[in-house]
Motif scaffolding. Sequence first.
Motif, PDB file in Angstrom:
ATOM      1  N   ALA A 133      -5.854 -32.030  60.949  1.00 22.67           N
ATOM      2  CA  ALA A 133      -4.928 -30.648  60.234  1.00 22.67           C
ATOM      3  C   ALA A 133      -4.273 -32.023  58.982  1.00 22.67           C
ATOM      4  O   ALA A 133      -3.739 -32.279  58.774  1.00 22.67           O
ATOM      5  CB  ALA A 133      -3.975 -30.476  61.574  1.00 22.67           C
ATOM      6  N   PRO A 134      -4.740 -30.256  57.795  1.00 25.28           N
ATOM      7  CA  PRO A 134      -4.655 -31.450  56.702  1.00 25.28           C
ATOM      8  C   PRO A 134      -2.670 -31.307  56.381  1.00 25.28           C
ATOM      9  O   PRO A 134      -1.965 -30.525  57.340  1.00 25.28           O
ATOM     10  CB  PRO A 134      -4.452 -30.821  55.217  1.00 25.28           C
ATOM     11  N   LEU A 135      -2.074 -32.708  56.188  1.00 20.84           N
ATOM     12  CA  LEU A 135      -0.408 -32.594  56.051  1.00 20.84           C
ATOM     13  C   LEU A 135      -0.301 -32.360  54.019  1.00 20.84           C
ATOM     14  O   LEU A 135      -0.846 -32.738  53.044  1.00 20.84           O
ATOM     15  CB  LEU A 135       0.443 -34.127  56.218  1.00 20.84           C
ATOM     16  N   LEU A 136       0.847 -30.795  53.807  1.00 21.52           N
ATOM     17  CA  LEU A 136       0.794 -30.733  53.101  1.00 21.52           C
ATOM     18  C   LEU A 136       2.394 -30.597  52.330  1.00 21.52           C
ATOM     19  O   LEU A 136       3.371 -30.852  53.111  1.00 21.52           O
ATOM     20  CB  LEU A 136       0.850 -28.987  52.989  1.00 21.52           C
ATOM     21  N   SER A 137       2.694 -31.305  51.165  1.00 24.94           N
ATOM     22  CA  SER A 137       3.554 -31.196  50.806  1.00 24.94           C
ATOM     23  C   SER A 137       3.833 -31.031  49.135  1.00 24.94           C
ATOM     24  O   SER A 137       2.673 -30.324  48.359  1.00 24.94           O
ATOM     25  CB  SER A 137       3.912 -32.477  50.590  1.00 24.94           C
ATOM     26  N   PRO A 138       5.020 -30.195  48.639  1.00 26.51           N
ATOM     27  CA  PRO A 138       5.225 -30.036  47.704  1.00 26.51           C
ATOM     28  C   PRO A 138       4.331 -30.828  46.674  1.00 26.51           C
ATOM     29  O   PRO A 138       5.329 -31.117  46.925  1.00 26.51           O
ATOM     30  CB  PRO A 138       6.264 -29.126  47.517  1.00 26.51           C
ATOM     31  N   GLY A 139       4.283 -29.761  45.113  1.00 29.52           N
ATOM     32  CA  GLY A 139       3.606 -30.375  44.269  1.00 29.52           C
ATOM     33  C   GLY A 139       5.035 -29.862  43.039  1.00 29.52           C
ATOM     34  O   GLY A 139       5.664 -29.316  43.394  1.00 29.52           O
ATOM     35  N   PRO A 140       4.258 -29.977  41.434  1.00 32.22           N
ATOM     36  CA  PRO A 140       5.118 -29.136  40.555  1.00 32.22           C
ATOM     37  C   PRO A 140       4.680 -27.638  40.954  1.00 32.22           C
ATOM     38  O   PRO A 140       4.193 -27.665  40.919  1.00 32.22           O
ATOM     39  CB  PRO A 140       4.415 -29.348  39.600  1.00 32.22           C
ATOM     40  N   ILE A 141       5.438 -27.097  39.955  1.00 33.19           N
ATOM     41  CA  ILE A 141       5.248 -25.583  39.718  1.00 33.19           C
ATOM     42  C   ILE A 141       4.532 -25.470  38.446  1.00 33.19           C
ATOM     43  O   ILE A 141       4.462 -26.193  37.802  1.00 33.19           O
ATOM     44  CB  ILE A 141       6.645 -25.288  39.678  1.00 33.19           C
ATOM     45  N   ARG A 163       2.102 -25.424  43.519  1.00 41.21           N
ATOM     46  CA  ARG A 163       1.087 -26.247  43.797  1.00 41.21           C
ATOM     47  C   ARG A 163       1.069 -26.925  44.573  1.00 41.21           C
ATOM     48  O   ARG A 163       1.975 -27.786  45.071  1.00 41.21           O
ATOM     49  CB  ARG A 163       0.674 -27.688  42.617  1.00 41.21           C
ATOM     50  N   MET A 164       0.246 -27.158  45.492  1.00 43.42           N
ATOM     51  CA  MET A 164       0.598 -28.086  46.683  1.00 43.42           C
ATOM     52  C   MET A 164      -0.591 -29.484  47.052  1.00 43.42           C
ATOM     53  O   MET A 164      -1.520 -29.748  47.109  1.00 43.42           O
ATOM     54  CB  MET A 164      -0.102 -27.617  48.145  1.00 43.42           C
ATOM     55  N   HIS A 173      -2.851 -23.528  45.938  1.00 42.63           N
ATOM     56  CA  HIS A 173      -0.920 -24.138  45.717  1.00 42.63           C
ATOM     57  C   HIS A 173      -0.800 -22.537  46.761  1.00 42.63           C
ATOM     58  O   HIS A 173      -1.618 -21.816  47.498  1.00 42.63           O
ATOM     59  CB  HIS A 173      -1.366 -23.658  44.492  1.00 42.63           C
ATOM     60  N   VAL A 174       0.312 -22.297  46.723  1.00 42.43           N
ATOM     61  CA  VAL A 174       0.670 -20.845  46.567  1.00 42.43           C
ATOM     62  C   VAL A 174       1.667 -20.228  45.566  1.00 42.43           C
ATOM     63  O   VAL A 174       1.964 -20.581  44.524  1.00 42.43           O
ATOM     64  CB  VAL A 174       2.214 -21.211  47.447  1.00 42.43           C
TER      65      VAL A 174
END
Length: 185
Positions: free
Chosen positions: A69-77, A91-92, A124-125
Amino acid sequence: MRLFIGLSLPEDARRAVKGLAAQAEECIPGRYVLAENYHITLAFLGEAPQEAIPRIGEVLARCAACASAPLLSPGPIDVFGRMENGILVLRMDSAPSLEPLHEALCAALRAQELPASDGPFSPHVTLARHAAARPDALRSLSAAAARVPAFRAGCARLFLSARDESSILRYTPLLSVPFSPSFPS
C-alpha cells in the motif's frame, strides 16, 4: 465504457484538497473538478467493453497482490500543458514509487489485449482544466499544499468515467482490490 484504474483519496485528504482548490480558484481561473472525483490515476484504459471488466479485475488483483500500500504525500502545484490554458494539478509523491505498479498494470493489460495508455506517468490529483496559471500563484499554492495530509492507499480501484443525466462527469468505482499487506516496500 470509459475506464481507468486509480487510487481514491480518504475523506480528510479530499477535504484538504478541496480547500486547496478553493484557494486556487481565487487566483487561477479554470474549470474546477468536483471534489468527489479527486483520484490518482494508475492506468488509463479509455474505451473498453463491459465484458472486459472481469479480465481487468484479474489483472488488477494480480498487480495489487505484488505491491504494498503506497504512502502518498502532497508535492507541488503544477500545470500540465500551457500555463495560459492547462491542467492544474497537485503532484503526489509516493513511497514506494507508483511507477513500477503503473508499468506492471499497463504491461499486464496489454498482454491480455486490453487497452492501456502509453502516455507519460506522473502521479497527481487534477484540480482544474482550462486553467490560466501564473508562476507566483503556483508557488504560493505549493506552500499551501503542504497542509494536505499524507495517506496510505489501501486499495486500487477500477473506475467508470461517465456523464450523469445532468451531463456532469462522475467517476464511479466498479471494483476495489486491496494491496498486499505483507509485500515489502
